[in-house]
Design a protein around this motif. Structure first.
Motif, short mmCIF file in Angstrom:
data_model
loop_
_atom_site.label_atom_id
_atom_site.label_comp_id
_atom_site.label_asym_id
_atom_site.label_seq_id
_atom_site.Cartn_x
_atom_site.Cartn_y
_atom_site.Cartn_z
N ILE A 69 -113.00 12.00 41.76
CA ILE A 69 -114.35 12.34 42.26
C ILE A 69 -115.18 12.94 41.14
CG2 ILE A 69 -115.61 13.86 43.86
CD1 ILE A 69 -114.34 11.40 45.15
N GLY A 70 -114.53 13.64 40.23
CA GLY A 70 -115.25 14.20 39.09
C GLY A 70 -115.87 13.11 38.24
N GLN A 71 -115.13 12.00 38.05
CA GLN A 71 -115.65 10.88 37.27
C GLN A 71 -116.80 10.19 38.02
OE1 GLN A 71 -111.80 8.94 36.88
NE2 GLN A 71 -111.73 9.43 34.66
N VAL A 72 -116.67 10.10 39.34
CA VAL A 72 -117.75 9.52 40.15
C VAL A 72 -119.02 10.37 40.00
CG1 VAL A 72 -118.51 9.01 42.51
CG2 VAL A 72 -116.17 8.43 41.78
N GLU B 213 -119.09 -0.90 40.85
CA GLU B 213 -118.42 -2.20 40.83
C GLU B 213 -117.07 -2.09 40.11
OE1 GLU B 213 -119.43 -4.76 42.37
OE2 GLU B 213 -121.52 -4.22 42.87
N GLN B 214 -116.04 -2.53 40.82
CA GLN B 214 -114.69 -2.62 40.25
C GLN B 214 -114.25 -1.32 39.58
OE1 GLN B 214 -112.63 -5.41 40.65
NE2 GLN B 214 -114.31 -5.81 42.12
N GLN C 180 -111.93 2.75 50.52
CA GLN C 180 -111.63 1.33 50.50
C GLN C 180 -112.77 0.52 49.90
OE1 GLN C 180 -110.81 0.47 54.59
NE2 GLN C 180 -108.92 1.70 54.66
N ASP C 181 -112.50 -0.76 49.74
CA ASP C 181 -113.52 -1.67 49.21
C ASP C 181 -114.71 -1.72 50.17
OD1 ASP C 181 -114.01 -3.29 46.97
OD2 ASP C 181 -113.75 -5.10 48.18
N ASN C 182 -115.94 -1.72 49.59
CA ASN C 182 -117.20 -1.76 50.35
C ASN C 182 -117.49 -0.49 51.15
OD1 ASN C 182 -117.86 -4.42 49.50
ND2 ASN C 182 -116.44 -5.24 51.06
N ILE D 58 -111.65 -1.25 43.30
CA ILE D 58 -112.51 -1.44 44.49
C ILE D 58 -113.97 -1.32 44.07
CG2 ILE D 58 -110.80 -0.53 46.14
CD1 ILE D 58 -112.42 2.09 46.14
N SER D 59 -114.85 -1.83 44.95
CA SER D 59 -116.29 -1.66 44.78
C SER D 59 -116.82 -0.89 45.98
CB SER D 59 -116.99 -3.02 44.67
OG SER D 59 -116.56 -3.73 43.52
#
Length: 323
Positions: free
Chosen positions: A27-30, A19-20, A67-69, A5-6
């Protein structure tokens, strides 16, 4: 179902695009990616999704149903901003700690440095205890002693008076006298029927008259010139020394004060009285209207008329001081 998802994360006025991203991402990676983009450490990040703070770093995007967007929000302060806040907080705490110490030190210095003008005053006050309300008589003499205009005049001319006393009202022809050019000044405070006290402004004018006898014995042109000057100074010295503040603090006679005095248990003589009531003045010029009105009223009350000069000359018992 799509495995990628983006989505976007807003941080202050900045938008960070993801993006993708794999739905298995946590969430840790985010937060780690956000650190790379904003320099905001993960532990200082507050990541919000649908109004909730995402506290579990090991939960995945898929589990959160992002979700996406989708749009997430990032909140937090950079380390240097936190440090600045901490330093400011420390300064405030230190200031709070040392301010009382500085105030104490200043108070000690004031106590160690006596007022150089303290000796230019009335060193003793006496009233007649046999007459009604001696406490009111003492308050009137104390008010005269502490009048800012009177204090300024005495300090400016370096006058020191040994004693300020109440003159017995039975001496009906005398308003006051000055013994030995400042050894003692007596003032008639009460009305003839002893039911109340004379206007403050009237008594103060007599006091200024008697203070003039510190310099001039006879009621000649020299005497009247100085006395008129003192009646101007009693307003001007106080006014300029206090930044043109309102005179309603009690140091000057205010015509409106009579209403309060009449309601008290001791009446003050009102209306046309022996030394003249003076008049009020109103003005809309300069300062505030209230300040201007009060100053002009005080000045008008302190202004001597020929009739007042004559009455005080006739009612003065010190034109030839006792030696």
């Amino acid at each position: 179902m799509a495995s990628k998802i983006s989505f976007k994360v807003t941080f202050k006025s900045k938008t960070i695009a993801f993006e993708q991203w794999d739905l298995a991402s946590t969430i840790g990676q985010v937060k780690k990616h956000l650190h790379d983009m904003t320099s905001l450490p993960p532990e200082a990040q507050k990541l919000l999704w649908k109004g909730h703070i995402l506290k579990e770093d090991d939960i995945s995007l898929s589990e959160l149903k992002i979700q996406d967007n989708s749009k997430l929000m990032l909140m937090g302060s950079l380390p240097n901003q936190v440090e600045q806040v901490n330093q400011l907080d420390q300064k405030i705490q230190e200031q709070r700690r040392i301010t009382p110490l500085i105030r104490q030190q200043k108070n000690k210095q004031r106590k160690r440095q006596p007022d150089p003008n303290a000796k230019y005053t009335f060193h003793k006050i006496s009233v007649i205890p046999e007459f009604p309300n001696p406490d009111k008589a003492r308050q009137l003499l104390e008010r005269l002693r502490d009048d800012r205009g009177i204090r300024a005049i005495m300090a400016d001319r370096k006058w020191s008076v040994g004693e300020l006393i109440e003159l017995t009202p039975f001496e009906a022809t005398i308003l006051g006298y000055n013994r030995n050019a400042g050894q003692l000044i007596a003032l008639r405070l009460r009305t003839d029927d002893l039911s109340g006290f004379r206007h403050y402004d009237a008594v103060r004018k007599v006091l200024l008259h008697e203070l003039t006898h510190n310099v001039w014995s006879d009621h000649d042109d020299n005497f009247h010139a100085l006395n008129r000057q003192l009646n101007k100074d009693v307003v001007n010295l106080d006014w300029t020394a206090h930044g043109a503040h309102s005179l309603g603090g009690g140091d000057y006679y205010n015509p409106e004060d009579d209403e309060d005095r009449i309601r008290s248990d001791v009446l003050y003589e009102s209306g046309i009285y022996r030394l003249g009531a003076g008049s009020k003045s109103d003005s809309s010029q300069a300062m505030t209207p209230e300040q201007q009105r009060q100053r002009l009223a005080a000045a008008a009350l302190s202004r001597l008329t020929k009739k007042e000069e004559q009455e005080m000359d006739e009612g003065c018992g010190s034109s030839h001081p006792v030696k």
